[in-house]
Scaffold this motif. Structure first.
Motif, PDB file in Angstrom:
ATOM      1  N   ALA A   1       0.820  -1.203   0.000  1.00 45.56           N
ATOM      2  CA  ALA A   1       0.000   0.000   0.000  1.00 45.56           C
ATOM      3  C   ALA A   1       0.854   1.254   0.000  1.00 45.56           C
ATOM      4  N   HIS A   2       2.118   1.125   0.402  1.00 43.93           N
ATOM      5  CA  HIS A   2       3.010   2.276   0.444  1.00 43.93           C
ATOM      6  C   HIS A   2       3.917   2.329  -0.786  1.00 43.93           C
ATOM      7  N   HIS A   3       3.862   1.301  -1.622  1.00 41.75           N
ATOM      8  CA  HIS A   3       4.766   1.239  -2.758  1.00 41.75           C
ATOM      9  C   HIS A   3       4.295   2.234  -3.812  1.00 41.75           C
ATOM     10  N   ARG A   4       5.059   3.262  -4.033  1.00 39.01           N
ATOM     11  CA  ARG A   4       4.621   4.353  -4.899  1.00 39.01           C
ATOM     12  C   ARG A   4       4.559   3.932  -6.364  1.00 39.01           C
ATOM     13  N   THR A   5       5.207   2.836  -6.737  1.00 43.39           N
ATOM     14  CA  THR A   5       5.199   2.422  -8.136  1.00 43.39           C
ATOM     15  C   THR A   5       3.921   1.671  -8.501  1.00 43.39           C
ATOM     16  N   ILE A   6       3.120   1.279  -7.518  1.00 41.37           N
ATOM     17  CA  ILE A   6       1.859   0.577  -7.789  1.00 41.37           C
ATOM     18  C   ILE A   6       0.732   1.596  -7.827  1.00 41.37           C
ATOM     19  N   PRO A   7       0.051   1.746  -8.944  1.00 36.49           N
ATOM     20  CA  PRO A   7      -1.040   2.721  -9.026  1.00 36.49           C
ATOM     21  C   PRO A   7      -2.134   2.421  -8.002  1.00 36.49           C
ATOM     22  N   ARG A   8      -2.813   3.466  -7.604  1.00 37.41           N
ATOM     23  CA  ARG A   8      -3.851   3.322  -6.581  1.00 37.41           C
ATOM     24  C   ARG A   8      -4.975   2.399  -7.033  1.00 37.41           C
TER      25      ARG A   8
ATOM     26  N   ILE B   1      -4.765  -0.197  -8.925  1.00 34.95           N
ATOM     27  CA  ILE B   1      -4.344  -1.595  -8.807  1.00 34.95           C
ATOM     28  C   ILE B   1      -4.399  -2.036  -7.348  1.00 34.95           C
ATOM     29  N   ARG B   2      -3.983  -1.143  -6.434  1.00 37.59           N
ATOM     30  CA  ARG B   2      -4.076  -1.479  -5.013  1.00 37.59           C
ATOM     31  C   ARG B   2      -5.528  -1.693  -4.611  1.00 37.59           C
ATOM     32  N   ALA B   3      -6.433  -0.895  -5.193  1.00 30.90           N
ATOM     33  CA  ALA B   3      -7.855  -1.064  -4.892  1.00 30.90           C
ATOM     34  C   ALA B   3      -8.357  -2.423  -5.369  1.00 30.90           C
ATOM     35  N   ILE B   4      -7.909  -2.848  -6.554  1.00 28.09           N
ATOM     36  CA  ILE B   4      -8.313  -4.163  -7.072  1.00 28.09           C
ATOM     37  C   ILE B   4      -7.777  -5.276  -6.176  1.00 28.09           C
ATOM     38  N   LEU B   5      -6.519  -5.124  -5.736  1.00 28.53           N
ATOM     39  CA  LEU B   5      -5.935  -6.126  -4.841  1.00 28.53           C
ATOM     40  C   LEU B   5      -6.715  -6.225  -3.539  1.00 28.53           C
ATOM     41  N   GLU B   6      -7.126  -5.083  -3.012  1.00 33.52           N
ATOM     42  CA  GLU B   6      -7.927  -5.087  -1.788  1.00 33.52           C
ATOM     43  C   GLU B   6      -9.270  -5.755  -2.023  1.00 33.52           C
TER      44      GLU B   6
ATOM     45  N   TRP C   1     -10.493   3.524   3.239  1.00 37.25           N
ATOM     46  CA  TRP C   1      -9.570   3.456   2.105  1.00 37.25           C
ATOM     47  C   TRP C   1      -9.317   4.848   1.538  1.00 37.25           C
ATOM     48  N   ARG C   2     -10.357   5.630   1.452  1.00 37.06           N
ATOM     49  CA  ARG C   2     -10.218   6.980   0.917  1.00 37.06           C
ATOM     50  C   ARG C   2      -9.450   7.894   1.877  1.00 37.06           C
ATOM     51  N   LEU C   3      -9.506   7.589   3.181  1.00 28.17           N
ATOM     52  CA  LEU C   3      -8.756   8.389   4.146  1.00 28.17           C
ATOM     53  C   LEU C   3      -7.261   8.166   4.033  1.00 28.17           C
ATOM     54  N   GLY C   4      -6.867   6.965   3.631  1.00 33.70           N
ATOM     55  CA  GLY C   4      -5.440   6.691   3.495  1.00 33.70           C
ATOM     56  C   GLY C   4      -5.037   5.366   4.107  1.00 33.70           C
ATOM     57  N   ALA C   5      -3.872   4.882   3.678  1.00 32.07           N
ATOM     58  CA  ALA C   5      -3.412   3.552   4.094  1.00 32.07           C
ATOM     59  C   ALA C   5      -3.137   3.468   5.586  1.00 32.07           C
ATOM     60  N   ASP C   6      -2.715   4.584   6.208  1.00 29.94           N
ATOM     61  CA  ASP C   6      -2.386   4.532   7.625  1.00 29.94           C
ATOM     62  C   ASP C   6      -3.634   4.360   8.483  1.00 29.94           C
ATOM     63  N   ARG C   7      -4.792   4.606   7.936  1.00 38.03           N
ATOM     64  CA  ARG C   7      -6.043   4.371   8.651  1.00 38.03           C
ATOM     65  C   ARG C   7      -6.701   3.065   8.207  1.00 38.03           C
ATOM     66  N   TYR C   8      -6.696   2.846   6.911  1.00 38.55           N
ATOM     67  CA  TYR C   8      -7.346   1.655   6.367  1.00 38.55           C
ATOM     68  C   TYR C   8      -6.649   0.363   6.792  1.00 38.55           C
TER      69      TYR C   8
END
Length: 276
Positions: A8-15, A17-22, A103-110
């Motif tokens: 979730a912190h990896h900047r090279t992975i588009p958001r 794609i992270r949403a699909i993974l979740e 999820w919309r608030l950010g990874a540190d909360r989600y």
């Protein structure tokens, strides 16, 4: 504050794609949830015996409130109808909506909140498999409120399963109540991360209302709700503990030429820093 998973912190992975993974992860957990319920023993005799043991325990604790609540949901049609829709719908809708909000608030909360939900759910599934327990509606003297209103909703006469899909649910998955557990998770997430007082209050009202509904409709014992809350509290505590362990750092090598930071300082160094 604890952090979300490493990807979730990896900047090279588009958001997206992270949403699909979740989404894949959540769907997979739902499939595991359904499969675990189906794998539980469906023998009615031990399930009824456990239900009577819970009743005895509730009597000793002074929390045997199923009878009056079930009577209330039975005598007043509107209460029973609203309770049926609440039980069959909000469990998934509200939990999903809060997950999206986090999820919309950010990874540190989600991340920590989702981790707590997963751990608590897995603990509940373990109890379903090891201790199948009959709900109140299977015992004489209690009414299956959802069955009374099945013609007015999208569910059938088999718990809250969609009409025609009753065979895909385990009706002995009563202890603990993940309806109660997930609703407490919602209340805790809103309490921790929501900034508006009325939103936090709404979360606690939702958790309390869900506890009343699951008992009043004849689907759970009072102690099911209590233990459902407990597994989520344990899940949240474990999620925070896991979040404080920087596991990902153990697999990262420092850049060439950068000194390696020692994880364990000597006692003298620790005392010197404490004095400073």
């Amino acid at each position: 504050m604890t952090t979300a998973p490493a990807y979730a912190h990896h900047r090279t992975i588009p958001r997206w794609i992270r949403a699909i993974l979740e989404l894949v992860l959540i769907v997979g957990l739902w499939a595991l949830y359904s499969l675990a319920r189906l794998l539980a023993d469906t023998n009615m005799d031990p399930a009824l015996h456990r239900a009577n043991e819970l009743l005895h325990l509730e009597t000793l604790m002074g929390i045997r409130w199923e009878g009056p609540l079930n009577q209330l949901f039975t005598d007043y049609r509107l209460v029973g109808l609203v309770g049926s829709y609440w039980y069959a719908t909000l469990h998934y809708v509200v939990t999903g909506a809060v997950l999206i909000w986090l999820w919309r608030l950010g990874a540190d909360r989600y991340g920590p909140a989702r981790r707590a939900l997963v751990i608590g759910t897995l603990l509940g599934l373990l109890a379903y498999i090891s201790m199948p327990t009959a709900p109140p509606r299977f015992l004489a003297g209690y009414v299956d409120v959802l069955s009374l209103h099945s013609a007015d909703g999208w569910w059938g006469a088999d718990a809250s399963a969609p009409r025609g899909l009753g065979g895909l649910t385990n009706e002995l998955a009563a202890f603990p109540s993940l309806h109660a557990g997930w609703s407490l998770w919602v209340a805790l997430a809103l309490q921790i991360y929501a900034t508006r007082y009325w939103v936090r209050a709404l979360g606690w009202l939702y958790a309390l209302g869900t506890a009343i509904v699951i008992v009043g409709t004849g689907n759970h014992w009072v102690i099911d709700a209590v233990v459902g809350w407990m597994v989520i509290l344990v899940g949240w505590a474990l999620a925070e503990a896991i979040g404080r362990i920087p596991l990902h750092r153990r697999w990262q090598r420092p850049p060439a030429g950068e000194p390696v930071e020692l994880e364990h300082a000597s006692v003298g160094d620790s005392q010197a820093r404490a004095v400073e």
